[in-house]
Design an enzyme around this catalytic site. Structure first.
Site: not given
Length: 467
Positions: A47, A125, A149
């Site tokens: 990420k 996210s 997330s």
């Protein structure tokens, strides 16, 4: 390595917008000098709020576009040591703020579970991390989970999403959103790969002040070994009545009931429990997390970190404004909310109260489990047979939407997005290990399996047992 995987990347990226940076040449070079290790040869996505020295780290924000870290995050370093190869950095909601995967300066990430033309959201996210696994571009990926997330996009992609206990995995090198909540999570298509990755990352790190010390890890291990899954055939699983909602779609409720029936058929007890403070989780989270975000984002001022407008300088007294306007709408919303929560009256009436309510929630969740929370210095003898081994709940009360289905009012009213995390936030606030399990293959419906603080292995053991 499958060359076809790398050949498919350009088209996947074009269709689903999974990565912010791809290093195909780096992958090829890594395979020429492949390291032996637990994860040898496995491709991973990282990420883009976890720093890497070989690739840019942008947090999906214009303010950090092109930023290059001088070091690898601890989790990246550990993966590389065990032979894993980083394919690229994955797209995300800017600074991890969002639950739809549409708040990135690189554009939305779409869900590979659906045809590209449908433009179905991945959820956020950690949208890119989930999409990378769903599309099989990587074998696993790392995300971060602050309020859900990792688990929410995992559910929308019908894969596993694991949020370990807070402090189990190092946060050193993770660009913070809310440091009392942020947790590095793992996304995979199977439990065996997830366990391998977790075992590599589950280590104390003296560079991270929130890392769980070895003395606590040893206590948890001792309790776990005395209560090993292999020696027990029957477990007690709780469902909190506070998670009941009338607005949940029928297809999701039917899937949950089928999962409960499966547990009963396997011989386990499923019992109703009550955790009254769950109803406060949403306001607690959106009082505390934006307040922490304000502090963490203050470093992006154009001097220490972040974009700097070349046409302004310090003498103009305007440099700060051109820098901060690079933040997207959702980040600005949370900065405003965080500043409000820290104002004098709000600090006393809202922030302090939210902290007290969080402690109450932690105590209530601890009270339902069979095993003690080592951080609270509880004793095993204080627990009774009526306590549960695990909790289960839905991961999300909704199904993924097409991008075109979001109206202007949806985008202008943040609370509609915030409600998406209503089932995931309590576990984040309490720091509990939580695994989102896909319960219908190929369908975006998941159930959370929750364990006592620190008992991550027990959660994974049970998930593997009922798989």
């Amino acid at each position: 390595m499958s060359i076809s995987r790398l050949r498919a990347l350009p088209e996947l990226q074009k269709q689903y917008n999974i990565f912010t940076h791809i290093d195909v040449e780096g992958v090829k070079n890594s395979y020429k000098s492949l390291k032996d290790g637990i994860l040898s040869g496995l491709l991973c996505g990282i990420k883009d709020n976890i720093v890497t020295k070989d690739m840019p780290t942008t947090c999906g924000s214009e303010i950090l576009r092109g930023y290059q870290s001088p070091y690898d995050a601890t989790v990246v370093k550990l993966l590389k040591q065990e032979g894993s190869i980083v394919l690229g950095k994955t797209n995300l909601d800017e600074f991890g703020m969002g639950s739809r995967g549409i708040h990135s300066c690189f554009g939305p990430t779409f869900n590979p579970l659906y045809p590209a033309a449908d433009k179905v959201i991945m959820g956020g996210s950690s949208s890119g991390s989930a999409a990378a696994v769903v599309s099989e571009a990587v074998d696993f990926s790392l995300g971060t989970d602050t309020g859900g997330s990792v688990r929410l996009p995992a559910t929308y992609g019908s894969i596993y999403g694991f949020k370990p206990s807070y402090g189990r995995i190092s946060r050193y090198g993770v660009i913070a959103y809310a440091q009392s909540l942020d947790t590095v999570g793992i996304l995979t298509k199977n439990i065996s790969t997830l366990r391998k990755v977790y075992h590599v990352l589950d280590k104390y790190d003296d560079k991270d002040p929130t890392s769980l010390e070895n003395s606590y890890r040893d206590q948890i291990l001792g309790i776990h070994e005395r209560n090993t899954i292999k020696e027990r055939k029957k477990y007690r699983i709780g469902i909190a009545k506070e998670f009941s909602q009338d607005s949940i779609p029928e297809t999701i409720m039917e899937a949950l009931l089928a999962f409960v029936k499966k547990l009963l058929d396997l011989g386990h007890d499923v019992v109703p429990i009550s955790i009254p403070s769950i109803k406060n989780a949403l306001p607690i989270y959106y009082t505390l997390s934006p307040a922490e975000a304000v502090s963490n984002l203050s470093r992006f001022d154009g001097i220490r970190y972040g974009y700097r407008d070349q046409e302004s300088d310090m003498s103009d007294n305007v440099m700060f404004a051109p820098t901060r306007k690079q933040f997207g709408r959702e980040v600005k919303n949370r900065i405003l909310l965080g500043n409000y929560n820290l104002c004098s009256e709000s600090f006393k009436n809202n922030y302090i109260r939210a902290q007290k309510l969080r402690v109450q929630l932690i105590d209530e969740m601890d009270s339902v489990f069979r095993y003690p929370n080592v951080l609270l210095n509880n004793k095993e003898t204080t627990k009774s047979e009526t306590n549960v081994d695990f909790l289960i709940s839905l991961t999300t009360p909704s199904l993924p939407k097409k991008l075109e289905d979001f109206s202007v009012s949806d985008l202008d009213t943040p609370t509609k997005e915030y409600i998406n995390d209503v089932f995931t936030m309590p576990m984040s606030l309490a720091g509990l290990p939580t695994l989102s399990i896909p319960i219908i293959p190929g369908q975006p419906i998941g159930v959370q399996l929750v364990g006592q603080y620190g008992f991550d292995e027990m959660v994974l053991d049970f998930a593997e047992m009922i798989q």
